[in-house]
Design a protein around this motif. Structure first.
Motif, short mmCIF file in Angstrom:
data_model
loop_
_atom_site.label_atom_id
_atom_site.label_comp_id
_atom_site.label_asym_id
_atom_site.label_seq_id
_atom_site.Cartn_x
_atom_site.Cartn_y
_atom_site.Cartn_z
N GLY A 1 -18.04 13.77 -4.20
CA GLY A 1 -17.48 15.17 -3.94
C GLY A 1 -15.90 15.09 -4.31
N GLY A 2 -16.27 14.51 -5.71
CA GLY A 2 -14.58 14.90 -6.36
C GLY A 2 -13.36 14.53 -5.20
N LEU A 3 -13.30 13.35 -4.45
CA LEU A 3 -12.88 12.76 -3.91
C LEU A 3 -12.71 10.95 -3.73
CD1 LEU A 3 -12.20 15.18 -0.84
CD2 LEU A 3 -10.84 14.72 -2.87
N SER A 4 -12.04 10.58 -2.84
CA SER A 4 -11.94 9.10 -2.58
C SER A 4 -12.09 8.64 -1.87
CB SER A 4 -10.98 8.39 -4.25
OG SER A 4 -9.76 8.02 -2.67
N PRO A 5 -13.13 7.65 -1.63
CA PRO A 5 -13.83 7.17 -0.11
C PRO A 5 -12.28 7.11 1.25
CG PRO A 5 -14.03 5.55 -1.84
CD PRO A 5 -13.49 6.66 -2.79
N SER A 6 -11.43 6.95 0.51
CA SER A 6 -10.17 6.75 1.79
C SER A 6 -9.03 8.24 1.15
CB SER A 6 -9.19 5.53 1.18
OG SER A 6 -9.15 5.25 -0.22
N ILE A 7 -9.57 8.55 0.77
CA ILE A 7 -8.21 9.95 0.34
C ILE A 7 -8.19 10.70 2.32
CG2 ILE A 7 -10.40 11.91 0.61
CD1 ILE A 7 -6.91 11.66 -1.05
N SER B 1 4.19 2.57 -0.86
CA SER B 1 2.75 2.62 -1.87
C SER B 1 2.03 1.22 -1.38
CB SER B 1 4.20 2.19 -3.18
OG SER B 1 2.81 1.89 -4.20
N LYS B 2 2.52 0.34 -0.50
CA LYS B 2 2.20 -0.91 -0.12
C LYS B 2 0.94 -0.72 0.68
CE LYS B 2 5.45 -4.58 -2.00
NZ LYS B 2 3.85 -4.30 -3.29
N VAL B 3 1.18 0.40 1.72
CA VAL B 3 0.27 0.83 2.55
C VAL B 3 -0.94 1.49 2.33
CG1 VAL B 3 0.22 1.66 4.73
CG2 VAL B 3 2.76 0.57 4.61
N LEU B 4 -0.24 2.33 1.17
CA LEU B 4 -1.56 3.24 0.61
C LEU B 4 -2.94 1.84 -0.53
CD1 LEU B 4 -0.27 6.13 -1.51
CD2 LEU B 4 -0.97 5.73 1.22
N SER B 5 -2.52 1.08 -0.60
CA SER B 5 -3.33 0.19 -1.12
C SER B 5 -3.58 -0.98 -0.33
CB SER B 5 -2.54 -1.60 -1.38
OG SER B 5 -1.20 -0.24 -3.08
N ILE B 6 -3.52 -1.12 0.89
CA ILE B 6 -4.20 -1.55 2.27
C ILE B 6 -5.26 -0.33 2.66
CG2 ILE B 6 -4.29 -2.24 4.94
CD1 ILE B 6 -1.22 -3.58 3.74
N ILE B 7 -4.46 1.13 3.06
CA ILE B 7 -5.50 1.82 3.20
C ILE B 7 -6.75 1.95 1.99
CG2 ILE B 7 -5.34 4.28 3.12
CD1 ILE B 7 -3.16 4.38 4.53
N GLU B 8 -6.65 2.05 0.84
CA GLU B 8 -7.48 2.18 -0.30
C GLU B 8 -9.01 0.71 -0.49
OE1 GLU B 8 -6.19 2.25 -4.35
OE2 GLU B 8 -7.61 3.57 -4.51
N ASN B 9 -8.49 -0.93 0.63
CA ASN B 9 -9.27 -1.43 0.78
C ASN B 9 -10.03 -2.03 1.68
OD1 ASN B 9 -9.35 -2.01 -2.40
ND2 ASN B 9 -7.03 -2.31 -2.40
N ASP B 10 -8.62 -1.64 2.97
CA ASP B 10 -9.21 -2.05 4.35
C ASP B 10 -9.20 -0.89 5.20
OD1 ASP B 10 -9.93 -3.44 6.47
OD2 ASP B 10 -8.42 -5.04 5.82
N THR B 11 -10.01 -0.59 5.47
CA THR B 11 -10.08 1.22 6.52
C THR B 11 -10.47 0.50 8.27
OG1 THR B 11 -11.91 1.53 5.31
CG2 THR B 11 -11.50 2.77 7.54
N GLU B 12 -9.95 -0.50 8.41
CA GLU B 12 -9.90 -0.78 9.50
C GLU B 12 -8.29 -1.09 9.70
OE1 GLU B 12 -12.85 -4.09 10.58
OE2 GLU B 12 -12.34 -3.51 12.57
N GLU B 13 -7.78 -1.39 9.12
CA GLU B 13 -6.27 -1.87 8.70
C GLU B 13 -5.79 -0.92 8.86
OE1 GLU B 13 -4.68 -4.48 9.38
OE2 GLU B 13 -3.59 -4.27 9.37
N ALA B 14 -6.09 0.24 7.78
CA ALA B 14 -5.62 1.36 7.56
C ALA B 14 -5.40 2.56 9.17
CB ALA B 14 -6.42 2.45 6.78
N ARG B 15 -6.37 2.08 9.55
CA ARG B 15 -6.27 3.00 11.19
C ARG B 15 -5.43 1.88 11.70
NH1 ARG B 15 -8.95 7.44 10.76
NH2 ARG B 15 -9.91 7.45 13.31
N ARG B 16 -5.08 1.01 11.93
CA ARG B 16 -4.38 0.41 12.86
C ARG B 16 -2.71 1.01 12.61
NH1 ARG B 16 -7.37 -3.78 13.98
NH2 ARG B 16 -7.11 -5.09 11.88
N ILE B 17 -2.76 1.30 11.27
CA ILE B 17 -1.14 1.12 10.63
C ILE B 17 -1.06 2.82 10.86
CG2 ILE B 17 -0.04 1.59 8.88
CD1 ILE B 17 -1.53 -0.63 7.04
#
Lengths: 129, 288
Positions: B113-119, B14-30
């Motif tokens: 498109g019916g989704l969200s940017p970080s989907i 859950s916590k990581v998903l919040s990072i993914i929603e807000n910081d794509t660079e960090e998301a990719r690292r994780i």
């Protein structure tokens, strides 16, 4: 960063108008509101808070069971490892109970007549701190 | 009810998903740090009020008996205030009460498109965290919200009676992306007609796709639907279509992430943003 709020309505009564009005006001204030609807158990509320990783939890209670429900939610929040998320309570809460709830760890109690704007502002201020 | 002792650490996810929603660079690292795993993405789309959430609730519970299951439910963000009212959990009482099923609501945050940017990264993180079946419910789709076809291994298109005549089902867009068609609310008047109309339209377009009737409140037809999904996924594995879908999903994820990173960090460079957007919109177009 978007503020995420869980708006939940514990208790067995069906009076969800207040919760809906507040949820929509927070939506209009630019927040992402997760609305879980009526008759939520403290367990399901805390599970939702955990899975959704919300910044704030809002409880609407009009059944009179606020002391019991709040202490259960506070306990479960602690046990779940979510950490210290501010919990707001709205509804019909006598002043002396509101005081006790604050002492027990409820962040703020909003009674009838509270302006929607002030609720949104209070949440924003709390999260940004 | 058992409480909060699921196999997968939901708090961490859950916590990581919040990072993914807000910081794509960090998301990719994780995400890169986690080992790759096999998972299936099941897309559920259809008009607002067709019964997507209730149906997803039923399906998720059924697959949770065999596989670890997650649900991502997307609702629209306001184009005016940026706020969102995410109400899909209300219809997912069974799944949200199941301690093993992870349910997450997401706002569309400007995605059309019916989704969200970080989907894409959300789904990849869930997959790598151990979820084997990931249901993605799109926003209530009108006619042209078809992005789910790029994300999901299989798309379930949910229809319900009372939302228009057969000309609606002949229009381009959403009716072209279903792998399984569901006529939900089978107890309502008009359901028989919608069922035969849907079959007739599919026949006209030369597609042999299954049409299933369900009642997601009572649970009728859900088992049949669940079995059909399983059969089609197996089919996709054997025919190699699945690995093709995954390759494409990866491509979309990379492009989409690049677009997000640019938006998050270099928003002033408008030309670059346009270029990426163009690529994103046009990639893989010829093969569809």
């Amino acid at each position: 960063m978007k503020i995420k709020v869980l708006v939940a309505k514990p208790g067995l009564d069906g009076h969800d108008r207040g919760a809906k009005v507040v949820a929509m006001a927070l939506r209009d204030a630019g927040m992402e509101v997760i609305y879980t609807g009526l008759r939520q158990s403290p367990e399901s509320i805390v599970k939702a808070a955990l899975q959704e990783d919300v910044d704030v939890v809002g409880l609407s209670i009009l059944s009179g069971a606020h002391m019991k429900i709040c202490s259960k939610v506070l306990q479960l929040m602690k046990d779940s490892g979510i950490g210290n998320k501010p919990i707001f309570v709205g509804g019909i809460i006598p002043a002396e109970d509101a005081e006790e709830l604050r002492r027990a760890g409820i962040f703020e109690v909003f009674g009838p007549g509270t302006s929607l704007k002030s609720i949104a502002e209070k949440i924003e201020e709390t999260v940004k701190k | 009810m058992r409480f909060m002792e699921p196999k997968i650490d939901q708090l961490r996810v859950s916590k990581v998903l919040s990072i993914i929603e807000n910081d794509t660079e960090e998301a990719r690292r994780i995400i890169d740090e986690l080992p790759q795993r096999d998972y299936f993405v099941i897309g559920v789309t259809g008009s607002p009020g067709a019964g997507k959430s209730s149906l997803t609730d039923r399906l998720a519970c059924m697959s949770a008996d065999e596989k670890s299951t997650a649900v991502v439910a997307i609702d629209p963000s306001s184009p005016f205030t940026g706020g969102a009212f995410l109400g899909d959990r209300i219809r997912m009482r069974r799944a949200t009460d199941d301690p093993e099923i992870f349910v997450r609501s997401m706002a569309s945050r400007g995605n059309v498109g019916g989704l969200s940017p970080s989907i894409y990264n959300t789904v990849e993180l869930l997959g790598r965290s151990g979820y084997e079946r990931i249901y993605v419910e799109t926003v209530g789709a009108g006619q042209s919200e078809t992005d789910i076809v790029n994300l999901a291994d299989i798309v379930i298109l949910v229809l319900a009676p009372g939302l228009g005549d057969d000309v609606q089902t002949m229009k381009a867009g959403i009716m072209e992306i279903g792998d399984i068609f569901v006529v939900n609310k089978s107890d309502l008047p008009g359901s028989d007609q919608l069922f035969s109309r849907t079959r007739a339209i599919l026949e006209l377009s030369g597609k042999q796709l299954p049409v299933v009737r369900t009642n997601s409140i009572k649970g009728n037809g859900i088992e049949e639907l669940h079995k059909k999904i399983g059969a089609i996924l197996e089919d996709h594995v054997d025919s190699g279509r699945l690995s093709e879908k995954r390759r494409k999903r990866n491509l979309y994820n990379n492009l989409n992430s690049a677009y997000q990173i640019i938006k998050e960090h270099y928003a002033e460079n408008a030309k670059l943003e346009e270029l990426i957007k163009y690529l994103l919109e046009n990639i893989g177009r010829e093969s569809k």
